[in-house]
Design an enzyme around this catalytic site. Structure first.
Site, PDB file in Angstrom:
ATOM      1  N   ALA A   1      22.198  11.310  -1.435  1.00  0.00           N
ATOM      2  CA  ALA A   1      21.348  11.367  -0.242  1.00  0.00           C
ATOM      3  C   ALA A   1      20.002  10.740  -0.584  1.00  0.00           C
ATOM      4  O   ALA A   1      19.719  10.465  -1.759  1.00  0.00           O
ATOM      5  CB  ALA A   1      21.173  12.807   0.209  1.00  0.00           C
ATOM      6  N   LYS A   2      19.190  10.484   0.386  1.00  0.00           N
ATOM      7  CA  LYS A   2      17.836   9.978   0.124  1.00  0.00           C
ATOM      8  C   LYS A   2      17.009  10.182   1.379  1.00  0.00           C
ATOM      9  O   LYS A   2      17.546  10.271   2.488  1.00  0.00           O
ATOM     10  CB  LYS A   2      17.888   8.478  -0.214  1.00  0.00           C
ATOM     11  CG  LYS A   2      16.678   7.988  -0.969  1.00  0.00           C
ATOM     12  CD  LYS A   2      16.814   8.214  -2.458  1.00  0.00           C
ATOM     13  CE  LYS A   2      15.623   7.670  -3.219  1.00  0.00           C
ATOM     14  NZ  LYS A   2      15.857   7.699  -4.679  1.00  0.00           N
ATOM     15  N   GLY A   3      15.692  10.253   1.198  1.00  0.00           N
ATOM     16  CA  GLY A   3      14.809  10.407   2.350  1.00  0.00           C
ATOM     17  C   GLY A   3      13.592   9.534   2.195  1.00  0.00           C
ATOM     18  O   GLY A   3      13.329   8.988   1.121  1.00  0.00           O
TER      19      GLY A   3
ATOM     20  N   VAL B   1      19.093  10.483   4.822  1.00  0.00           N
ATOM     21  CA  VAL B   1      20.454   9.962   4.920  1.00  0.00           C
ATOM     22  C   VAL B   1      21.313  10.667   3.881  1.00  0.00           C
ATOM     23  O   VAL B   1      20.943  10.749   2.707  1.00  0.00           O
ATOM     24  CB  VAL B   1      20.491   8.433   4.674  1.00  0.00           C
ATOM     25  CG1 VAL B   1      21.931   7.925   4.702  1.00  0.00           C
ATOM     26  CG2 VAL B   1      19.645   7.696   5.704  1.00  0.00           C
TER      27      VAL B   1
END
Ligand code: NAD
Length: 424
Positions: A113-115, A68
């Site tokens: 952001a992050k995953g 995201v």
């Protein structure tokens, strides 16, 4: 708390619900920029990927993965990758949004952001872990890159996983791209000081907050939840400053010692067992009793939502240092404030990791590397300066450090949004 999005259904205490109410609380302090406030409640881009891999026994397993990109008004996306069986899109959205706020709070030229992958990595062999990491990297390869979005380690990911991600991305683009991830091993373009940077940042903000409220660190009793990268690094620095680590909790149990634990004895046990539960130099207690342990400083450094309203009533600490992301739900925040407990919020407290990730990224571009002392001195200064600005903002408006951090950060984010204007 109101969600304008159709594809998630947050509750008041869920990660995205927690984030939305934090945004609602800062709106009155944003002046004319509040007109852009809706931007903060909508991630710019959400990607869900299927990750099929062949297991060692020849069967095929599928995992659900996410990346995201919450907001990129101030620069490329930046944020870790989490491997955990409970990871959801909603959680990754919240973690990405907190990255947007965090990078702006310490004034780094990044967005958020992050995953994550919904997986229990302890059930995979090293080869399976590598195949899953490589396939995930390829799938999200359409949106990451040194100038687009730069992943890093988070819960259950580490330097080895970053090395596989860097290699996979590099293979796909046809050239070594060290700047695509941070938190890499040192000889692959990693930075000295990165592994312990988040814990160091927790210590630096904790040291400054303690000084400002007149709490000496020498002899202070510290309780730590989560003894992984962040919790154990912070604990070591507090112990070096004379504090006593009186309680530690991780996924293997809760241990207490009111005289303070000997970390030189505890760390090898952690390395051997992957947890602290079997440490003989402390007494084992029920997990829930952790929240009643007498302490001066509490460091939640595990997962979100750990401090709810009930636990907030029981906490004896005067200072809470949020090493984890989102450990305190909004109702608990209010209770802690009413009880006079100072909370240094995640969005500044654990920003040391992304700050040294930024140093790593800069060093990768110039192929010129700094000494560990240089890294630590620069990190200390950035954290101290950022906390000072936040503290002044909190004093000026009579608001919590969390809302003050959001105020400082969201002003920078929305100013960038306004100056860039809407495309097309
Ligand atoms: P890690 O995987 O190294 O450690 C996680 C720790 O939490 C382990 O000790 C584990 O046993 C413990 N834990 C897991 N479930 C638990 C439970 N139910 N109860 C008690 N303990 C539990 O992860 P980390 O990198 O140290 O990250 C910890 C937190 O810090 C996360 O919220 C993460 O998002 C945040 N954070 C990490 C970084 C970083 O640089 N690694 C940066 C900023 C924020």
């Amino acid at each position: 708390m109101s969600s304008p999005l159709s594809f998630v259904h947050p509750t008041a205490d869920s990660p995205w619900g927690t984030y939305l109410s934090q945004v609602d609380r800062v709106m009155p302090y944003l002046g004319h920029l509040a007109r852009w406030g809706e931007t903060l409640k909508r991630p710019k881009r959400t990607l869900i990927v299927d990750i099929p891999i062949e297991l060692d026994d020849g069967t095929v397993a599928h995992f659900e993965g996410y990346r995201v990109q919450h907001n990129m008004s101030r620069g490329p996306g930046k944020g870790g990758v989490r491997y955990h069986p409970d990871v959801t899109l909603e959680e990754v959205m919240a973690l990405s949004a907190w990255m947007t706020v965090k990078t702006a709070a310490v004034n780094l030229p990044y967005g958020g952001a992050k995953g994550g992958i919904r997986v229990d990595p302890s059930k995979l062999s090293m080869k399976e872990l590598e195949r899953m990491t490589r396939r995930y990297t390829s799938e999200i390869g359409i949106i990451i890159g040194p100038q687009q979005d730069i992943p890093a380690p988070d819960v259950n990911t580490n330097g080895q996983i970053m090395a596989w991600m860097m290699d996979t991305y590099s293979m796909n683009v046809g050239g070594t791209a060290t700047g695509v991830v941070t938190g890499k091993p040192i000889h692959l373009g990693g930075s000295l000081g990165r592994v312990k940077a988040t814990g160091r940042g927790v210590f630096v903000t904790g040291r400054e907050a303690a000084r400002r409220i007149g709490m000496p660190l020498d002899g202070a009793r510290v309780a730590v939840q989560g003894f992984g990268n962040v919790g154990s690094s912070a604990a070591e620095l507090f112990a070096q400053a004379g504090a006593k680590i009186v309680a530690v909790q991780d996924h293997t149990g809760t241990i207490v010692n009111s005289n303070g634990m000997d970390l030189a004895e505890l760390m090898p046990v952690l390395k051997r067992d992957g947890g602290v539960g079997n440490f003989k130099g402390a007494e084992r207690i029920d997990n829930e009793a952790f929240w009643d342990v007498k302490c001066d400083i509490l460091i939640p450094a595990a997962l979100e939502g750990q401090i709810d309203a009930k636990r907030a009533e029981r906490i004896t600490a005067k200072l809470v240092l949020e090493g984890a992301n989102g450990p305190t739900v909004p109702s608990a925040d209010d209770i802690l404030a009413d009880r006079g407990v100072l909370v240094v919020p995640d969005v500044i407290c654990n920003a040391g990791g992304v700050t040294v990730s930024y140093f790593e990224w800069v060093q990768d571009f110039s192929s010129f590397f700094w000494s560990e002392d240089e890294i630590n001195v620069r990190l200390d200064k950035i954290m101290v300066d950022a906390l000072k600005k936040i503290w002044d903002t909190a004093d000026r408006h009579k608001i919590s450090l969390r809302t003050a951090t959001f105020a400082v950060a969201c002003e920078r984010i929305l100013m960038a949004r306004e100056e860039r204007g809407l495309y097309p």
